[in-house]
Motif scaffolding. Structure first.
Motif, PDB file in Angstrom:
ATOM      1  N   THR A 112      82.629 -58.708 147.836  1.00  0.00           N
ATOM      2  CA  THR A 112      82.001 -58.799 146.517  1.00  0.00           C
ATOM      3  C   THR A 112      81.472 -60.205 146.298  1.00  0.00           C
ATOM      4  O   THR A 112      82.102 -61.193 146.703  1.00  0.00           O
ATOM      5  CB  THR A 112      83.021 -58.459 145.415  1.00  0.00           C
ATOM      6  OG1 THR A 112      83.661 -57.223 145.733  1.00  0.00           O
ATOM      7  CG2 THR A 112      82.352 -58.340 144.069  1.00  0.00           C
ATOM      8  N   TYR A 113      80.302 -60.285 145.675  1.00  0.00           N
ATOM      9  CA  TYR A 113      79.692 -61.576 145.365  1.00  0.00           C
ATOM     10  C   TYR A 113      79.904 -61.850 143.871  1.00  0.00           C
ATOM     11  O   TYR A 113      79.326 -61.183 143.017  1.00  0.00           O
ATOM     12  CB  TYR A 113      78.199 -61.535 145.676  1.00  0.00           C
ATOM     13  CG  TYR A 113      77.604 -62.876 146.056  1.00  0.00           C
ATOM     14  CD1 TYR A 113      78.275 -64.063 145.797  1.00  0.00           C
ATOM     15  CD2 TYR A 113      76.360 -62.954 146.662  1.00  0.00           C
ATOM     16  CE1 TYR A 113      77.738 -65.280 146.150  1.00  0.00           C
ATOM     17  CE2 TYR A 113      75.805 -64.168 147.031  1.00  0.00           C
ATOM     18  CZ  TYR A 113      76.497 -65.333 146.777  1.00  0.00           C
ATOM     19  OH  TYR A 113      75.957 -66.552 147.131  1.00  0.00           O
ATOM     20  N   ALA A 114      80.796 -62.799 143.539  1.00  0.00           N
ATOM     21  CA  ALA A 114      81.019 -63.191 142.148  1.00  0.00           C
ATOM     22  C   ALA A 114      79.968 -64.228 141.766  1.00  0.00           C
ATOM     23  O   ALA A 114      79.870 -65.279 142.381  1.00  0.00           O
ATOM     24  CB  ALA A 114      82.418 -63.769 141.983  1.00  0.00           C
ATOM     25  N   LEU A 115      79.163 -63.920 140.740  1.00  0.00           N
ATOM     26  CA  LEU A 115      78.053 -64.789 140.343  1.00  0.00           C
ATOM     27  C   LEU A 115      78.147 -65.140 138.859  1.00  0.00           C
ATOM     28  O   LEU A 115      78.571 -64.330 138.035  1.00  0.00           O
ATOM     29  CB  LEU A 115      76.708 -64.098 140.602  1.00  0.00           C
ATOM     30  CG  LEU A 115      76.277 -63.930 142.054  1.00  0.00           C
ATOM     31  CD1 LEU A 115      75.041 -63.053 142.136  1.00  0.00           C
ATOM     32  CD2 LEU A 115      76.008 -65.282 142.704  1.00  0.00           C
ATOM     33  N   VAL A 116      77.748 -66.361 138.567  1.00  0.00           N
ATOM     34  CA  VAL A 116      77.615 -66.824 137.186  1.00  0.00           C
ATOM     35  C   VAL A 116      76.214 -67.406 137.038  1.00  0.00           C
ATOM     36  O   VAL A 116      75.822 -68.282 137.818  1.00  0.00           O
ATOM     37  CB  VAL A 116      78.667 -67.900 136.840  1.00  0.00           C
ATOM     38  CG1 VAL A 116      78.420 -68.448 135.442  1.00  0.00           C
ATOM     39  CG2 VAL A 116      80.063 -67.329 136.939  1.00  0.00           C
ATOM     40  N   ILE A 117      75.430 -66.900 136.074  1.00  0.00           N
ATOM     41  CA  ILE A 117      74.071 -67.393 135.841  1.00  0.00           C
ATOM     42  C   ILE A 117      74.043 -68.054 134.475  1.00  0.00           C
ATOM     43  O   ILE A 117      74.355 -67.417 133.453  1.00  0.00           O
ATOM     44  CB  ILE A 117      73.036 -66.242 135.901  1.00  0.00           C
ATOM     45  CG1 ILE A 117      73.111 -65.538 137.267  1.00  0.00           C
ATOM     46  CG2 ILE A 117      71.631 -66.791 135.693  1.00  0.00           C
ATOM     47  CD1 ILE A 117      73.860 -64.258 137.258  1.00  0.00           C
ATOM     48  N   ILE A 118      73.683 -69.332 134.459  1.00  0.00           N
ATOM     49  CA  ILE A 118      73.654 -70.113 133.217  1.00  0.00           C
ATOM     50  C   ILE A 118      72.201 -70.383 132.861  1.00  0.00           C
ATOM     51  O   ILE A 118      71.459 -70.998 133.646  1.00  0.00           O
ATOM     52  CB  ILE A 118      74.421 -71.442 133.375  1.00  0.00           C
ATOM     53  CG1 ILE A 118      75.866 -71.166 133.820  1.00  0.00           C
ATOM     54  CG2 ILE A 118      74.399 -72.243 132.076  1.00  0.00           C
ATOM     55  CD1 ILE A 118      76.629 -72.408 134.219  1.00  0.00           C
ATOM     56  N   ASN A 119      71.780 -69.930 131.692  1.00  0.00           N
ATOM     57  CA  ASN A 119      70.403 -70.119 131.227  1.00  0.00           C
ATOM     58  C   ASN A 119      70.364 -71.271 130.241  1.00  0.00           C
ATOM     59  O   ASN A 119      70.805 -71.145 129.105  1.00  0.00           O
ATOM     60  CB  ASN A 119      69.896 -68.832 130.574  1.00  0.00           C
ATOM     61  CG  ASN A 119      68.469 -68.976 130.060  1.00  0.00           C
ATOM     62  OD1 ASN A 119      67.770 -69.923 130.428  1.00  0.00           O
ATOM     63  ND2 ASN A 119      68.040 -68.045 129.223  1.00  0.00           N
ATOM     64  N   SER A 120      69.849 -72.412 130.684  1.00  0.00           N
ATOM     65  CA  SER A 120      69.719 -73.569 129.784  1.00  0.00           C
ATOM     66  C   SER A 120      68.271 -73.780 129.359  1.00  0.00           C
ATOM     67  O   SER A 120      67.929 -74.839 128.822  1.00  0.00           O
ATOM     68  CB  SER A 120      70.248 -74.827 130.490  1.00  0.00           C
ATOM     69  OG  SER A 120      69.546 -75.059 131.696  1.00  0.00           O
ATOM     70  N   SER A 121      67.411 -72.776 129.604  1.00  0.00           N
ATOM     71  CA  SER A 121      66.008 -72.899 129.196  1.00  0.00           C
ATOM     72  C   SER A 121      65.853 -72.456 127.747  1.00  0.00           C
ATOM     73  O   SER A 121      66.805 -72.039 127.091  1.00  0.00           O
ATOM     74  CB  SER A 121      65.130 -72.042 130.111  1.00  0.00           C
ATOM     75  OG  SER A 121      65.413 -70.668 129.913  1.00  0.00           O
ATOM     76  N   ALA A 122      64.604 -72.510 127.260  1.00  0.00           N
ATOM     77  CA  ALA A 122      64.346 -72.173 125.857  1.00  0.00           C
ATOM     78  C   ALA A 122      63.983 -70.710 125.676  1.00  0.00           C
ATOM     79  O   ALA A 122      63.761 -70.266 124.550  1.00  0.00           O
ATOM     80  CB  ALA A 122      63.209 -73.052 125.317  1.00  0.00           C
ATOM     81  N   SER A 123      63.908 -69.941 126.771  1.00  0.00           N
ATOM     82  CA  SER A 123      63.520 -68.530 126.659  1.00  0.00           C
ATOM     83  C   SER A 123      64.540 -67.652 127.373  1.00  0.00           C
ATOM     84  O   SER A 123      65.263 -68.121 128.262  1.00  0.00           O
ATOM     85  CB  SER A 123      62.129 -68.324 127.260  1.00  0.00           C
ATOM     86  OG  SER A 123      62.129 -68.710 128.622  1.00  0.00           O
ATOM     87  N   PRO A 124      64.616 -66.367 127.011  1.00  0.00           N
ATOM     88  CA  PRO A 124      65.581 -65.474 127.673  1.00  0.00           C
ATOM     89  C   PRO A 124      65.202 -65.245 129.143  1.00  0.00           C
ATOM     90  O   PRO A 124      64.036 -65.359 129.519  1.00  0.00           O
ATOM     91  CB  PRO A 124      65.484 -64.174 126.866  1.00  0.00           C
ATOM     92  CG  PRO A 124      64.655 -64.476 125.684  1.00  0.00           C
ATOM     93  CD  PRO A 124      63.857 -65.696 125.960  1.00  0.00           C
ATOM     94  N   LEU A 125      66.203 -64.892 129.939  1.00  0.00           N
ATOM     95  CA  LEU A 125      65.986 -64.547 131.352  1.00  0.00           C
ATOM     96  C   LEU A 125      66.315 -63.078 131.535  1.00  0.00           C
ATOM     97  O   LEU A 125      67.353 -62.603 131.071  1.00  0.00           O
ATOM     98  CB  LEU A 125      66.885 -65.389 132.258  1.00  0.00           C
ATOM     99  CG  LEU A 125      66.497 -66.850 132.502  1.00  0.00           C
ATOM    100  CD1 LEU A 125      67.544 -67.510 133.394  1.00  0.00           C
ATOM    101  CD2 LEU A 125      65.136 -66.962 133.150  1.00  0.00           C
ATOM    102  N   ASP A 126      65.439 -62.333 132.201  1.00  0.00           N
ATOM    103  CA  ASP A 126      65.744 -60.933 132.484  1.00  0.00           C
ATOM    104  C   ASP A 126      65.117 -60.543 133.823  1.00  0.00           C
ATOM    105  O   ASP A 126      64.467 -61.341 134.477  1.00  0.00           O
ATOM    106  CB  ASP A 126      65.250 -60.021 131.351  1.00  0.00           C
ATOM    107  CG  ASP A 126      63.763 -60.207 131.056  1.00  0.00           C
ATOM    108  OD1 ASP A 126      63.009 -60.607 131.984  1.00  0.00           O
ATOM    109  OD2 ASP A 126      63.334 -59.950 129.925  1.00  0.00           O
ATOM    110  N   GLY A 127      65.346 -59.280 134.197  1.00  0.00           N
ATOM    111  CA  GLY A 127      64.801 -58.784 135.459  1.00  0.00           C
ATOM    112  C   GLY A 127      65.434 -59.419 136.683  1.00  0.00           C
ATOM    113  O   GLY A 127      64.737 -59.712 137.656  1.00  0.00           O
ATOM    114  N   LEU A 128      66.742 -59.632 136.657  1.00  0.00           N
ATOM    115  CA  LEU A 128      67.418 -60.318 137.766  1.00  0.00           C
ATOM    116  C   LEU A 128      67.538 -59.396 138.982  1.00  0.00           C
ATOM    117  O   LEU A 128      67.987 -58.256 138.871  1.00  0.00           O
ATOM    118  CB  LEU A 128      68.812 -60.793 137.345  1.00  0.00           C
ATOM    119  CG  LEU A 128      68.861 -62.199 136.725  1.00  0.00           C
ATOM    120  CD1 LEU A 128      68.217 -62.199 135.354  1.00  0.00           C
ATOM    121  CD2 LEU A 128      70.291 -62.687 136.639  1.00  0.00           C
ATOM    122  N   MET A 129      67.120 -59.897 140.126  1.00  0.00           N
ATOM    123  CA  MET A 129      67.231 -59.185 141.401  1.00  0.00           C
ATOM    124  C   MET A 129      67.798 -60.131 142.445  1.00  0.00           C
ATOM    125  O   MET A 129      67.576 -61.345 142.390  1.00  0.00           O
ATOM    126  CB  MET A 129      65.865 -58.671 141.863  1.00  0.00           C
ATOM    127  CG  MET A 129      65.199 -57.702 140.916  1.00  0.00           C
ATOM    128  SD  MET A 129      63.639 -57.103 141.572  1.00  0.00           S
ATOM    129  CE  MET A 129      63.059 -56.111 140.206  1.00  0.00           C
TER     130      MET A 129
END
Length: 897
Positions: free
Chosen positions: A695-712
């Motif tokens: 299993t790949y345990a991942l943490v994605i931190i968004n510090s930008s000014a816009s939302p992030l989506d469509g993760l592949m």
């Protein structure tokens, strides 16, 4: 008239003329038209629009015309895949033609047309041609299997082509055997799996075919023999006896391949007399290679360099053939010089030194420098010749040629280190040439000599002072050496002038320099001198280890690997193949390829293919019903977590809901894999084993000014072929200044296995709609790949331990205070303890472990010897894949730490 007339077509409207000629009913006119089209294609003109007309010309009895049309089809089938199907019926029909040349031509052309739509039509003709009565057709079909495997490996496996190829190794025709072997070797390289599976019976047939093959067929067979795994000395003698005559071949590739086989057999043979006899027979072919053109000489010399490092006795009496000729290119001269150094001995040192002295007086500055260094290296490696070498160096120095003097000072410094207190009488001669020194290395060497022998040089302080005048402007190498030598002078001769010099140097080195190494060393010396001068003497004037000449010598493990690659690019580069193979196999694919191909399978969540969904379901069903990280995924509050098993993995995500979390909570402390401030994205992650799956345990931190989506997520080819079950991550839109976490189930994909030495490196690409495709690298810990089915029976372990090659034990600096606890941790991590017993005659205890590495299905055997409560343990490793040793040692250290 020559066909050259067809290449002078530059008229306008010629495409229309080509069409008219191709449609003509006259055979000669149609043939001329085809030749004109091929000529235009050859010079780079686009004649793809003529594809239908050219395909109509395929139905002909004229073999020359058919070859030309097939050539056109190969070139344009990729750009016209739909039209290329028009030719399939003709190919199939021609594959059954009474003429074997046409049958072979048809199957070869179909193999060269790399169009998926045609591939399935190739199978039946290919199967027929593999069993054809004519050997020319069979040998052509054998190569076609390798081409088909490159396009569609599963199809080759399903249709049984690999078994047919192995059957062809027993063919009566030697060229069919050679081509089948070449195809299997190509497939083995692509897949990374052992496809040859050579048996004793097959071995004898290869040896029989060896004499009747063409030269390139012999190369393929010899390469296979070099990779034949045997520990029976009788097999080695049998193979060597049949291969030795190949060393007299006129083709240098055959000669080098034969030498590779003999070297391999030498390691297995237990008869010293036989090894000596083989060595004697190897010298003449190697010497003969040096009579070829310079390029071939260079390749031969690079291979000879490896042979000499392993077995110098083979060419010990042939040093004269490596003497440089006046018209040799510089790259050949340099290689010859390197080999001469390795072959120099008490018996031939006079001849070798005479040659080196001549080379040191030539006009090529680089070659002269190398020659002077060669004299110094001979002095370091041959004790009895040291004085002779020094006399030659002094003669060269007295000639007052600037670069010769400087190189001489550098090598004499090494001689002083090798033979301390023996040749100090030449220091006076060196000191006379201080004005000639202007290169940093030469200056640093001279300064070292002055500092090392300060008590024997009357004016050592004056000599050092000449260098100190330009201390701030000197190279860092010279500054560091001046600092150390000044301290040595002060400790050996603490005069007033020495005290002034040390104060000046320390002040300058601590206050007026930007070099941290120089500044730190100066502070250390200052503290030592001011607190405990006697301790300073112990540190600065400590006895130095004796140096040896290891320049140009390869590590033993690398040398053995390169000797198995003799007659390949590896032996020329002196690098293992994985360091320079095609970047296409090593690098993560380009962003546009990822966007066009990798992610098109799942553009929306839930659109997984049936097979992918099945794998995901299997992974889910294999996991416990509770949250994979001991959390309750059902309710808002975490249920009481069950006790953690010994050796288990902590909750790496810090109590967050792993399924689809998006919040402003601080990110859990996983290793940072990517930090891109320009895109406002930080990715943390770690590969672990949970519920029997990777299993790949991942943490994605968004510090930008816009939302992030469509993760592949997608991975490149790697040693273990790991890839995500689902390309699309089940993570909702991540708001600005928020964090999302995910556990991505991973699966093993055989098409993603990267051949070559084992590496923990995993190249990963992550795509978002806003940030595009981002690339980062991670490491796959072996502990996450150890499977629950890795245990074996004690007798099987014992048999494998005896037959597998020995490995050098690794010393791990770990302390175990409770042996039972250590066993439980190992067992929980799927390193199964088969036996635990005391080591006779010592206070140590031995643990015997076994595990199976997923993805490549390789069993690893481990012995751990330790003393409870005492730091340090010895870990031994055995496996069919010896390149897994380092990763296994790291896994044991991680589990027991």
């Amino acid at each position: 008239m020559s066909d050259g007339k067809y290449f002078s077509t530059t008229k306008k409207g010629e495409i229309h003329e080509f069409k008219e000629e191709l449609r003509s009913l006259e055979k000669s006119k149609k043939k001329d038209g085809v030749k004109k089209v091929i000529a235009a294609m050859t010079v780079g003109k686009d004649v793809a629009m003529l594809f239908p007309d050219m395909m109509n010309c395929m139905q002909t009895e004229d073999l020359e015309l058919k070859k030309l049309v097939y050539l056109y089809c190969q070139n344009y089938a990729k750009t016209q895949p739909d039209l290329a199907i028009m030719a399939v019926n003709t190919f199939v029909k021609d594959s059954q033609d009474p003429n074997p040349l046409i049958r072979a031509l048809a199957v070869r052309t179909m193999g060269c047309i790399r169009v998926d739509k045609i591939t399935e039509y190739l199978c039946d003709p290919l199967q027929r041609c593999l069993k054809d009565d004519d050997p020319y057709v069979r040998k052509t079909a054998a190569i076609c299997v390798a081409k088909l495997f490159d396009i569609n490996p599963e199809l080759v496996d399903d249709r049984g082509f690999l078994d047919q190829l192995r059957d062809l190794l027993s063919d009566a025709n030697p060229m069919v055997v050679a081509n089948a072997l070449a195809a299997l070797q190509e497939i083995q390289e692509i897949s990374g799996k052992d496809m040859l599976q050579l048996s004793q019976n097959t071995l004898m047939k290869l040896l029989t075919a060896l004499n009747d093959c063409t030269e390139w067929g012999q190369v393929f067979i010899l390469d296979a023999l070099a990779g034949f795994e045997t520990r029976d000395p009788r097999d080695a003698e049998k193979i060597a006896e049949r291969v030795l005559p190949r060393m007299q071949h006129v083709n240098s590739a055959v000669v080098l391949s034969a030498i590779k086989v003999i070297l391999r057999m030498m390691d297995i043979c237990q008869s010293a007399d036989l090894v000596a006899a083989w060595s004697k027979k190897m010298a003449p072919p190697l010497v003969t290679l040096l009579g070829a053109e310079p390029e071939v000489q260079y390749v031969a010399l690079r291979n000879i360099n490896l042979v000499v490092q392993k077995r110098p006795s083979i060419l010990a009496n042939e040093v004269k053939v490596f003497f440089c000729k006046y018209n040799d290119p510089i790259y050949v001269k340099m290689e010859k010089l390197e080999i001469m150094i390795k072959l120099a001995s008490d018996k031939n040192i006079d001849q070798v030194l005479l040659e080196f002295k001549e080379y040191a007086q030539e006009v090529d500055v680089d070659f002269v420098r190398k020659a002077v260094r060669a004299i110094g290296r001979c002095a370091v490696s041959i004790e009895r010749a040291a004085e002779k070498c020094i006399n030659v160096l002094l003669e060269l120095i007295k000639a007052k040629v600037n670069y010769v003097v400087q190189e001489g000072v550098i090598v004499i410094k090494d001689i002083f280190r090798r033979y301390p207190n023996r040749y100090e009488n030449i220091i006076a001669t060196l000191c006379e040439n201080l004005d000639s020194l202007d290169e940093p290395e030469a200056k640093a060497s001279m300064v070292w000599i002055i500092g090392e022998y300060a008590e024997r040089i009357d004016n050592a302080d004056e000599l050092l002072e000449t260098f100190l005048d330009t201390f701030p402007e000197e190279n860092s190498m010279v500054q560091l050496q001046l600092l150390t030598s000044t301290v040595k002078l002060f400790l050996k001769k603490p005069t007033e002038s020495a005290q002034k010099m040390i104060s000046l140097v320390l002040s300058c080195a601590t206050n007026e320099t930007d070099n941290p190494d120089l500044r730190d060393r100066a502070f250390i010396y200052w503290r030592l001198l001011s607190t405990d001068p006697e301790a300073a003497k112990d540190v600065v004037l400590a006895q130095k280890p004796v140096i040896t000449d290891d320049v140009g010598n390869l590590d033993q493990g690398l040398l053995d690997q390169l000797l198995r690659q003799v007659a390949t690019l590896s032996s020329v580069y002196h690098k293992p193949p994985e360091m320079f193979v095609s970047r296409q196999r090593l690098a993560v694919q380009k962003a546009d390829e990822l966007q066009d191909h990798q992610f098109e399978e799942e553009e929306v969540p839930g659109a997984a293919s049936t097979s992918t969904a099945a794998v995901a379901a299997a992974a889910t069903s294999a996991a416990p019903q509770v949250d994979l990280l001991n959390l309750d995924s059902g309710g808002p509050e975490a249920a009481a977590a069950p006790p953690r098993a010994v050796g288990g993995i902590d909750d790496l995500l810090g109590g967050l809901d792993i399924s689809s979390t998006s919040s402003s909570t601080p990110a859990p402390q996983l290793p940072v894999l990517l930090s891109d401030p320009s895109k406002g994205l930080v990715i943390q992650g770690k590969i672990l084993r949970q519920g029997g799956t990777v299993t790949y345990a991942l943490v994605i931190i968004n510090s930008s000014a816009s939302p992030l989506d469509g993760l592949m997520l997608q991975t490149n080819r790697s040693t273990f072929g790991l890839g995500p079950v689902n390309v699309v991550l089940q993570v909702p839109s991540i708001a600005p200044s928020s964090t999302a976490t995910a556990l991505v189930p991973m699966l093993y994909d055989s098409t993603k296995i990267l051949p070559g030495a084992a590496s923990s490196k995993l190249e990963v690409a992550m795509k978002t709609n806003q940030a595009g495709v981002l690339y980062f690298a991670d490491a796959v810990p072996l502990a996450s790949l150890l499977e629950e089915s890795g245990g074996i029976e004690g007798q099987a372990f014992l048999n494998a331990w005896k037959t597998l090659p020995p490995e050098t034990p690794q010393r791990l600096q770990l302390t175990v205070f409770n042996i039972e606890s250590a066993k439980q941790r190992l067992q929980a991590a799927n390193l199964f303890v088969l036996a635990h017993r005391p080591v006779p005659g010592t206070s140590q205890e031995a643990l015997y472990l076994t595990g199976k590495v997923g993805g490549i299905n390789v069993q690893v055997l481990v012995e751990v010897r330790l003393t409870v409560g005492v730091p340090g343990m010895d870990v031994s490793f055995k496996s069919e894949r010896t390149d897994l040793a380092t990763m296994t040692f790291e896994a044991v250290a991680q589990i027991l730490a």
